[in-house]
Scaffold this active site. Structure first.
Site, PDB file in Angstrom:
ATOM      1  N   ASP A  45       0.872  -1.582   0.068  1.00 11.73           N
ATOM      2  CA  ASP A  45       0.587  -0.010   0.070  1.00 11.73           C
ATOM      3  C   ASP A  45       0.972   1.264   0.097  1.00 11.73           C
ATOM      4  O   ASP A  45       1.710   1.376   1.039  1.00 11.73           O
ATOM      5  CB  ASP A  45      -1.100  -0.005   1.349  1.00 11.73           C
ATOM      6  CG  ASP A  45      -2.266   1.258   1.030  1.00 11.73           C
ATOM      7  OD1 ASP A  45      -1.503   2.330   1.063  1.00 11.73           O
ATOM      8  OD2 ASP A  45      -3.382   0.828   0.994  1.00 11.73           O
ATOM      9  N   CYS A 102      -6.695  -2.195   4.833  1.00 12.52           N
ATOM     10  CA  CYS A 102      -5.970  -3.188   4.123  1.00 12.52           C
ATOM     11  C   CYS A 102      -6.714  -3.208   2.767  1.00 12.52           C
ATOM     12  O   CYS A 102      -7.687  -4.523   2.907  1.00 12.52           O
ATOM     13  CB  CYS A 102      -5.138  -3.927   4.949  1.00 12.52           C
ATOM     14  SG  CYS A 102      -4.210  -4.891   3.396  1.00 12.52           S
TER      15      CYS A 102
HETATM   16 CO    CO Z   1      -2.838  -3.071   2.884  1.00 13.21          CO
END
Ligand code: CO
Length: 215
Positions: A45, A102
């Site tokens: 990310d 997430c």
């Molecule tokens: Co993530």
């Protein structure tokens, strides 16, 4: 070329200039060797930049990132990074850092197919299944999601502890602690999940995974 693309090259030049103005030998000192004390296993990310959120400089963190910070025991990429970090660089700490919000964990909670990545996400679903009772006892969807992020991170710490690489290091008396953290996208703060493993003893509850090594 797009403006963004030009901008990042320019950023690099500016960064070099600023580093050199602080220390003219900054890059020369880094050129010959690295001796980072830490391996970071985090999510890909873009909002969780490993070096930046813990204020480390180049040379201080060895980094592996993948979707949802997974430690999958057949993943040659992760195992190669781990082996190099533990056996060559001799890192003292490994941090598995999950993060709230997430996308990988979110996808694991849903039944929608998202393509090839379904097969990667599948490992998170396995963890979800192990903790189904706990997750389902939470009524608030956001809290359910947060909890699965935490449980997934803890599971990856355990997966790391039972790898042959980590167990072999401990059996040789190498100092190595592995930790689980969760990062808050909206606060910037990391939270230690208090799942630190520092020796074989710490995995006694998972004894089927314990490996014995010849002297
Ligand atoms: Co993530």
């Amino acid at each position: 070329m797009s403006e963004f693309y030009k901008k990042i090259i320019e950023n690099n030049r500016n960064w070099v200039a600023s580093k050199l103005s602080e220390d003219p030998e900054f890059f020369l000192k880094l050129k010959d060797a690295q001796k980072p004390p830490l391996l970071w296993i985090g999510c890909s990310d873009s909002r969780v930049p490993a070096n930046e959120i813990i204020g480390t400089k180049p040379g201080e963190v060895f980094v592996h990132r993948n979707i949802a910070n997974m430690v999958i025991h057949t993943d040659m990429n992760m195992l190669s990074v781990l082996d190099y970090a533990v056996n060559v660089l001799k890192v003292r700490h490994i941090i598995v850092c999950g993060h709230y919000g997430c996308g990988g964990v979110k996808a694991a909670m849903s039944n929608n197919s998202v393509g090839l990545i379904d097969n990667w996400i599948r490992h998170i679903k396995d963890g979800y299944r192990f903790s189904k009772d706990e997750i389902q006892s939470i009524s608030d969807e956001e809290k359910k999601f947060d909890r699965l992020v935490e449980l997934n991170t803890k599971q990856q710490v355990l997966n790391l502890a039972v790898t042959s690489i980590v167990q072999c290091a401990w059996s040789k008396g190498q100092e190595l602690s592995i930790h689980g953290w969760v990062y808050g996208l909206d606060t910037g703060l990391v939270q230690d999940l208090d799942v630190t493993f520092s020796s074989h003893e710490d995995i006694r509850n998972s004894s089927v995974y314990k490996l014995e090594f010849d002297e």
